[in-house]
Design a protein around this motif. Structure first.
Motif, PDB file in Angstrom:
ATOM      1  N   ARG A  71     -17.751 -66.765  -1.417  1.00 41.95           N
ATOM      2  CA  ARG A  71     -18.815 -65.635  -0.801  1.00 41.95           C
ATOM      3  C   ARG A  71     -19.710 -66.228  -0.271  1.00 41.95           C
ATOM      4  N   LEU A  72     -19.501 -66.303   0.732  1.00 40.15           N
ATOM      5  CA  LEU A  72     -20.702 -66.534   1.866  1.00 40.15           C
ATOM      6  C   LEU A  72     -21.642 -66.043   1.737  1.00 40.15           C
ATOM      7  N   CYS A  73     -22.911 -66.696   1.532  1.00 39.33           N
ATOM      8  CA  CYS A  73     -23.620 -66.219   1.362  1.00 39.33           C
ATOM      9  C   CYS A  73     -24.975 -65.438   1.724  1.00 39.33           C
ATOM     10  N   HIS A  74     -24.536 -65.855   3.473  1.00 43.66           N
ATOM     11  CA  HIS A  74     -25.902 -65.566   4.124  1.00 43.66           C
ATOM     12  C   HIS A  74     -24.883 -63.800   5.035  1.00 43.66           C
ATOM     13  N   SER A  75     -23.457 -64.139   5.481  1.00 45.98           N
ATOM     14  CA  SER A  75     -22.712 -62.991   5.620  1.00 45.98           C
ATOM     15  C   SER A  75     -22.234 -62.091   4.670  1.00 45.98           C
ATOM     16  N   ARG A  76     -22.487 -62.315   3.529  1.00 46.36           N
ATOM     17  CA  ARG A  76     -21.262 -61.832   2.495  1.00 46.36           C
ATOM     18  C   ARG A  76     -19.899 -61.288   2.852  1.00 46.36           C
ATOM     19  N   ASN A 116     -15.393 -54.746   7.234  1.00 49.95           N
ATOM     20  CA  ASN A 116     -16.141 -53.601   7.782  1.00 49.95           C
ATOM     21  C   ASN A 116     -17.368 -52.618   7.919  1.00 49.95           C
ATOM     22  N   ARG A 117     -17.517 -53.057   5.905  1.00 50.88           N
ATOM     23  CA  ARG A 117     -18.689 -53.519   5.448  1.00 50.88           C
ATOM     24  C   ARG A 117     -20.275 -52.645   6.347  1.00 50.88           C
ATOM     25  N   ALA A 118     -21.073 -51.570   6.155  1.00 50.51           N
ATOM     26  CA  ALA A 118     -22.382 -51.965   6.702  1.00 50.51           C
ATOM     27  C   ALA A 118     -23.219 -52.860   5.940  1.00 50.51           C
ATOM     28  N   HIS A 119     -23.713 -54.238   6.234  1.00 49.05           N
ATOM     29  CA  HIS A 119     -24.292 -55.079   5.708  1.00 49.05           C
ATOM     30  C   HIS A 119     -25.753 -54.765   4.853  1.00 49.05           C
ATOM     31  N   PRO A 120     -25.777 -55.453   3.463  1.00 48.89           N
ATOM     32  CA  PRO A 120     -26.690 -54.821   2.545  1.00 48.89           C
ATOM     33  C   PRO A 120     -28.136 -55.188   3.060  1.00 48.89           C
TER      34      PRO A 120
END
Length: 410
Positions: free
Chosen positions: A153-158, A277-281
């Motif tokens: 998991r890329l921590c910034h972009s998730r 494609n989900r919204a970023h938290p």
């Protein structure tokens, strides 16, 4: 608060009457008297809890029944609130997801008690990648079995990435990282990991780490800094820990079925793209994919892929076989009795003598089985022609007419 202070100032310091202050402010005299008696600011107290949409038509009872059924299952097979909602919809529920989510959350809180507090973490673009393993159950070739799933998991972009293996040995760790960095198209500055023996060989009392030489070679090749979590402190890589639980309910319940591991991994790659494609938290107005495109610009260029093998020196038996992980693989007969290098990859076995590759086999994960290349034994038939009838390497070996005689030494 400001008007209360002004009223108390007018009456208690300037000597104005309650009646005149009531006319100036439009407040009742009883309210002003209350402000004079209590110097605490007024606060609103809710008389009743807010009205929320509730589960109706007995679906609350049904949802509790489904939740209790899941509690009797192994943890990895329990359904998420989304899966439970989908189950209720299939049974006729027409409400929204929110009441289901709240109901399940309250049930979990009741079951688990009070939670532990953590400090929120922040990661800049291109800064860190988190890695972890999980164990899942799948059906491959009609047989239910366990697989190990590497989670990134890329921590910034998730942005997530997952790939499955028969185990989590050294060569599979190396292969997983090569695949993940290829998927992301670049290299972050750090990777945050646990302390498995395939990556960390020693943890001192002062928490200093000695990394496995082969894993360190991978890190040096891509110029990444390995950061091992404090033992028993999984929250330091909480994003990928949460991803394991989320994807387990999303992808592995119910158990997926494929012909082989390659088919499973081809399928696992698709949800990695779809979930983006989900919204970023954190940046709710943007999707994970959109934030990832910005982060990709901060990743370093990938360069040449790391050659992810584990090497050991083995002796070739008189049967022209070498052993690795409970199985045996053949090499050309002229190397019998010699020492050669065996390079184990996640999906293949390569035998090397000096600088030359002398044999290559598909990696097998059976136990105590010999895998032959019949051509490795053909030169021996000149001295042992009878072996052609009952020789194990030649069982079920189909050749065109005349092909063997042309290959025999004269």
């Amino acid at each position: 608060m400001e008007s209360v202070s002004k009223i108390r100032l007018w009456i208690l310091q300037e000597g104005r009457s309650i009646r005149s202050v009531a006319r100036a402010t439009g407040l009742s005299r009883n309210t002003i008297k209350k402000y004079l008696k209590d110097d605490n600011p007024p606060s609103y107290q809710r008389q009743a809890p807010p009205a929320r949409h509730k589960l109706c038509d007995g679906f609350d009872t049904r949802l509790q029944e489904l939740f209790e059924q899941d509690q009797k299952r192994p943890r990895r097979e329990r359904r998420t609130a989304v899966r439970l909602y989908e189950q209720l919809v299939s049974e006729g529920y027409t409400g929204s997801y929110s009441p289901v989510q709240r109901f399940v959350r309250d049930l979990k809180r009741t079951d688990a008690g009070s939670g532990e507090a953590f400090i929120p973490l922040h990661f800049a673009a291109g800064d860190a990648l988190q890695f972890d393993w999980s164990e899942e159950r799948v059906v491959l070739g009609g047989v239910e079995q366990k697989v190990k799933v590497a989670h990134f998991r890329l921590c910034h972009s998730r942005k997530p990435f997952v790939v499955a293996y028969p185990g989590e040995s050294q060569e599979m760790v190396l292969d997983a990282f090569v695949r993940a960095l290829s998927f992301y198209g670049g290299v972050p500055r750090r990777v945050i990991i646990d302390n498995p023996k395939t990556m960390v060989t020693y943890v001192s009392r002062s928490k200093d780490r000695v990394f496995h030489p082969r894993f360190l070679a991978l890190m040096n090749h891509y110029v990444m800094e390995p950061v091992a979590c404090t033992p028993a402190s999984g929250w330091e890589k909480g994003q990928v820990e949460n991803q394991v639980q989320f994807l387990r309910g999303r992808l592995f319940v119910p158990m997926p079925a494929f012909d082989d591991l390659d088919g499973l991994n081809d399928w696992l790659r698709l949800p990695c793209e779809e979930l983006a494609n989900r919204a970023h938290p954190e940046y709710s107005a943007r999707t994970i994919a959109e934030v990832f495109e910005d982060e990709r610009a901060e990743l370093r260029p990938l360069g040449r892929a790391f050659d992810g093998y584990v090497e050991k020196t083995v002796r070739v038996r008189s049967t022209c076989l070498v052993q690795y992980a409970s199985n045996r693989y053949s090499v050309p007969s002229r190397f019998a009795g010699q020492h050669v290098s065996l390079r184990a990859y996640a999906g293949r076995i390569v035998l090397v003598s000096g600088q030359d590759v002398i044999a290559e086999h598909k990696r097998r994960f059976t136990r105590n089985v010999s895998y032959f290349e019949p051509w490795h034994y053909v030169p021996l038939l000149d001295r042992k022609p009878g072996a052609l009838r009952n020789g194990a390497p030649f069982v079920d070996w189909q050749l065109p007419d005349g092909s063997l005689s042309s290959a025999m030494p004269r």
